[in-house]
Structures are given as C-alpha cells and as structure tokens.
Design a protein around this motif. Structure first.
Motif, PDB file in Angstrom:
ATOM      1  N   PHE A 109       1.120  -1.345  -0.119  1.00  0.00           N
ATOM      2  CA  PHE A 109       0.466   0.155   0.135  1.00  0.00           C
ATOM      3  C   PHE A 109       0.587   1.574   0.056  1.00  0.00           C
ATOM      4  O   PHE A 109       1.707   1.244   0.576  1.00  0.00           O
ATOM      5  N   PRO A 110       0.751   2.478  -0.714  1.00  0.00           N
ATOM      6  CA  PRO A 110      -0.792   1.881  -2.230  1.00  0.00           C
ATOM      7  C   PRO A 110      -0.168   1.800  -3.418  1.00  0.00           C
ATOM      8  O   PRO A 110       1.316   1.845  -3.277  1.00  0.00           O
ATOM      9  N   THR A 111      -0.684   1.359  -3.661  1.00  0.00           N
ATOM     10  CA  THR A 111      -0.477   1.362  -5.638  1.00  0.00           C
ATOM     11  C   THR A 111      -1.295   2.051  -6.524  1.00  0.00           C
ATOM     12  O   THR A 111      -1.095   1.940  -7.552  1.00  0.00           O
ATOM     13  N   HIS A 112      -1.779   2.600  -6.318  1.00  0.00           N
ATOM     14  CA  HIS A 112      -2.571   3.099  -6.761  1.00  0.00           C
ATOM     15  C   HIS A 112      -3.797   4.875  -5.807  1.00  0.00           C
ATOM     16  O   HIS A 112      -3.256   5.145  -4.568  1.00  0.00           O
ATOM     17  N   PRO A 113      -3.988   6.598  -6.590  1.00  0.00           N
ATOM     18  CA  PRO A 113      -4.011   6.997  -5.564  1.00  0.00           C
ATOM     19  C   PRO A 113      -5.170   7.110  -4.787  1.00  0.00           C
ATOM     20  O   PRO A 113      -6.115   6.067  -4.781  1.00  0.00           O
ATOM     21  N   ILE A 114      -4.715   7.881  -3.745  1.00  0.00           N
ATOM     22  CA  ILE A 114      -6.221   7.381  -2.575  1.00  0.00           C
ATOM     23  C   ILE A 114      -6.531   9.554  -2.534  1.00  0.00           C
ATOM     24  O   ILE A 114      -6.607   9.903  -2.463  1.00  0.00           O
ATOM     25  N   LEU A 160       1.461  13.668   2.385  1.00  0.00           N
ATOM     26  CA  LEU A 160       1.350  12.081   2.035  1.00  0.00           C
ATOM     27  C   LEU A 160       1.595  11.873   0.635  1.00  0.00           C
ATOM     28  O   LEU A 160       1.868  10.781   0.598  1.00  0.00           O
ATOM     29  N   THR A 161       1.332  12.731  -0.316  1.00  0.00           N
ATOM     30  CA  THR A 161       1.349  12.393  -1.500  1.00  0.00           C
ATOM     31  C   THR A 161       3.448  11.545  -1.498  1.00  0.00           C
ATOM     32  O   THR A 161       3.498  10.701  -2.354  1.00  0.00           O
ATOM     33  N   SER A 162       3.990  12.844  -1.010  1.00  0.00           N
ATOM     34  CA  SER A 162       5.729  12.881  -0.970  1.00  0.00           C
ATOM     35  C   SER A 162       5.630  11.529   0.102  1.00  0.00           C
ATOM     36  O   SER A 162       6.353  10.293  -0.378  1.00  0.00           O
ATOM     37  N   ALA A 163       5.023  11.343   1.275  1.00  0.00           N
ATOM     38  CA  ALA A 163       5.256  10.035   1.875  1.00  0.00           C
ATOM     39  C   ALA A 163       4.600   8.785   1.493  1.00  0.00           C
ATOM     40  O   ALA A 163       5.580   7.707   1.564  1.00  0.00           O
ATOM     41  N   LEU A 164       4.169   8.623   1.044  1.00  0.00           N
ATOM     42  CA  LEU A 164       2.744   7.678   0.045  1.00  0.00           C
ATOM     43  C   LEU A 164       3.279   7.318  -1.283  1.00  0.00           C
ATOM     44  O   LEU A 164       3.332   5.892  -1.566  1.00  0.00           O
ATOM     45  N   GLY A 165       3.824   8.101  -2.171  1.00  0.00           N
ATOM     46  CA  GLY A 165       4.478   7.942  -3.300  1.00  0.00           C
ATOM     47  C   GLY A 165       3.156   7.588  -4.213  1.00  0.00           C
ATOM     48  O   GLY A 165       3.146   7.401  -5.294  1.00  0.00           O
ATOM     49  N   GLN A 166       1.809   7.808  -3.934  1.00  0.00           N
ATOM     50  CA  GLN A 166       1.031   7.706  -4.712  1.00  0.00           C
ATOM     51  C   GLN A 166       0.186   9.534  -4.586  1.00  0.00           C
ATOM     52  O   GLN A 166       0.090  10.511  -3.404  1.00  0.00           O
ATOM     53  N   SER A 167      -0.485   9.860  -5.066  1.00  0.00           N
ATOM     54  CA  SER A 167      -1.569  11.146  -5.356  1.00  0.00           C
ATOM     55  C   SER A 167      -2.783  10.792  -4.573  1.00  0.00           C
ATOM     56  O   SER A 167      -3.296   9.616  -4.507  1.00  0.00           O
ATOM     57  N   VAL A 168      -2.911  12.163  -3.736  1.00  0.00           N
ATOM     58  CA  VAL A 168      -3.628  11.987  -2.616  1.00  0.00           C
ATOM     59  C   VAL A 168      -4.785  13.419  -3.308  1.00  0.00           C
ATOM     60  O   VAL A 168      -4.729  14.271  -4.129  1.00  0.00           O
ATOM     61  N   VAL A 169      -5.932  12.705  -3.526  1.00  0.00           N
ATOM     62  CA  VAL A 169      -6.987  14.060  -4.808  1.00  0.00           C
ATOM     63  C   VAL A 169      -8.006  13.620  -2.893  1.00  0.00           C
ATOM     64  O   VAL A 169      -8.536  13.573  -2.634  1.00  0.00           O
ATOM     65  N   ILE A 170      -8.445  15.198  -3.194  1.00  0.00           N
ATOM     66  CA  ILE A 170      -9.103  15.815  -2.386  1.00  0.00           C
ATOM     67  C   ILE A 170     -10.707  16.215  -3.184  1.00  0.00           C
ATOM     68  O   ILE A 170     -10.519  16.673  -4.443  1.00  0.00           O
TER      69      ILE A 170
END
Length: 318
Positions: free
Chosen positions: A22-27, A50-60
């Motif tokens: 986790f994660p393998t796609h955007p959150i 979160l995007t930087s730390a998890l390596g996936q885009s975080v969408v609002i």
C-alpha cells in the motif's frame, strides 16, 4: 490439519502484505464541506505531504451537504482498504449522531487515522451591540431576552452548539439564525441583521481590524496570535467556554491496522514540515497531530461532552 494451519497463516499475513504494498494507486480524501474553511484547508494541508511520503497522489473530493452526512455515509460504505479517507469535522463527527435520526453511519463506521489541526473560536459582535466583553454581553442579553440574534454557518456546527452551551452556562436567551456557510453568515453580521457570531478567527479577523466587527473573547485555552489583545473567556470569568474545532483523518471501519498505521506515520511526518505549519498558522489554525489511539480517546471524550450539551439544549436537526 496442515492445510488449515497454512490457510490460517496466510489469512494472518494478508493484511501485513497489503500494508507493505500500500498504496498502489491514488488515495481520495472526502471532505464534508465546500472548498474553503478550516476543514477543506486541513485536508489540503495533508495532500502534498501524504503524496510525498506514500508515493501516490492524494486527491481532495468535496462532498458537501446535509451537515456532512453525505460525505460520512459515503466513506462509511467505502471499501476498507485505505484508499478512501474522511477529513472529519469535530462537531459533525461527535455531534451529528445526537442531533439526527436515521443516519447511515455511526462512530463505529470509522477507524481513527490521525488528528490534523485544531482551530479555536472567537466571539464577535456588530458594533451596534453595546458590549465589549463577555460580562457585558451576558448582562445585556439578560436585560433584553430574545433580542440578540446569533449566526452560525449551519445547524449542528460548533458555533451553533457552542453558543447554545454558552446560553446554558449564563442563563441567557438568544435566537439562533443558521446559514449555509460562514460567508453569508458574516455578511448578515456585518449588516447588523444578526448581532453575534462565534467563529474561527480567519473568517472575521479582517473585519475586526477595520472596526466593522468587534471581537470580545477568544473561546480557547490561550489568546490567539492574530488578535493578541482579545482576552480568553477564562480570563473573563468563563473558564468552561472553550470551543476548539478539530479536523482529523478517518478510514472506514475494518481497514487493516497496518494500513492505518502507515498512513498515520506519513501524516505525522508531513505535519512536521515547516511550510505546512506556516500555512496553517497563517490561516489561523494550529497543526496538532494525534496518533490513532489518541484520536480515538479524543472522540470518546468529545462525544460524551457534546452529546450532553446537545441533549440539554434539545438541539435536533432535520
């Protein structure tokens, strides 16, 4: 027997493996209010870290309406995999179950991830109201029962329930006028149609500085840096009048603990970034991380407190 043991081992290891991948796609972070305001701000504060730390885009994704219940029901029904999170507003989270019937969610629908930010409130009045502190407000309200109208950005919000608590504490009678958001509420306070508004400082600080509104108290543990000359309610003899709205991240119930801990650790790291802290302070809110266990305790404590206030004030929302 051996097959059963293998199956059990695989079942126990599956959540750990999922967390490692986790994660393998955007959150997606679901926000229960329109863009703007402290809830939306807090959600966006977490997006880049979160995007930087998890390596996936975080969408609002803003899903406003029904005092937050649309967004809460959406997240409650989402797959418990960590890819759908809720930016929760404190009074919606701990107050709505006491104010609404037939909700499609409950406190047990969510698993705490981490606290993001806390915002105190300030008591402001229109200059036509002849009061300059809380004692004068109480005296005037008692002398003129039912003549002071107070605004809120919606029924069930912190300003609504918090002002009702103040009325209970002081034995005063003021009339609630709900609005759909802070913007229209402030406009009517500025015009004098309503005389009192308890809200977060960023919403009114400019008007206080120009004299169009008067700030008479900070409903928090300490004075606010934006208005350092305005004393707290406790300093004025009302120590129980503290209104801190918080914003926190939650996941659907049954989300694997390992996934929750991974998101929470990334959140904690991100909230320590100087640029994040600066952005929050400039907006009048304070970054305040709590881990999942601490956030769970906060929810339990606040639910007990505010449910009693809501019951005593007979607050219901249709």
């Amino acid at each position: 027997m051996i097959r059963k043991l293998i199956a059990l081992s695989l079942a126990l290891l599956a959540p750990l493996a999922a967390a490692q991948d986790f994660p393998t796609h955007p959150i997606t972070i679901i926000v229960p209010v329109p863009p703007g305001g402290i809830v939306d701000l807090a959600a966006r504060l977490t997006s880049e870290p979160l995007t930087s730390a998890l390596g996936q885009s975080v969408v609002i994704d803003n899903r406003a309406g029904a005092s937050g219940n649309i967004a809460y029901a959406l997240v409650a029904a989402a797959p418990p995999d960590g890819y759908t999170l809720l930016a929760s507003y404190s009074m919606y989270h701990v107050g709505n179950p006491s104010m609404f019937t037939g909700l499609r969610w409950s406190a047990e629908s969510f698993k705490p991830v981490g606290m993001v930010a806390v915002a105190p409130h300030v008591v402001t009045v229109h200059p036509s109201l002849p009061v300059h502190n809380l004692k004068e407000l109480v005296a005037y309200a008692k002398a003129h029962p039912g003549e002071i109208n107070y605004a809120s950005q919606g029924s069930g919000s912190v300003p609504h329930v918090g002002t009702e608590m103040f009325k209970q504490m002081t034995g005063t009678d003021m009339v609630h006028v709900p609005y759909k958001g802070s913007g229209p509420a402030i406009q009517d306070v500025l015009s004098g149609r309503v005389q009192l508004f308890v809200t977060t400082p960023p919403s009114v600080i400019g008007h206080v500085q120009t004299g169009r509104l008067r700030a008479i108290a900070v409903a928090g543990a300490a004075r606010h840096p934006m208005i350092p000359d305005v004393p707290t309610a406790a300093e004025q003899g009302y120590p129980g009048f503290e209104l801190d709205a918080w914003v926190a991240l939650f996941a659907p119930a049954n989300t694997p603990d390992a996934v929750v801990q991974k998101i929470s650790a990334a959140l904690e790291t991100g909230l320590q970034k100087p640029e994040v802290i600066k952005t929050a302070e400039e907006a009048g809110v304070r970054v305040s991380y709590q881990n999942p266990a601490q956030l769970g305790e906060t929810v339990s404590k606040d639910t007990a407190h505010w449910s009693q206030v809501i019951k005593s004030a007979n607050i219901t929302v249709n």
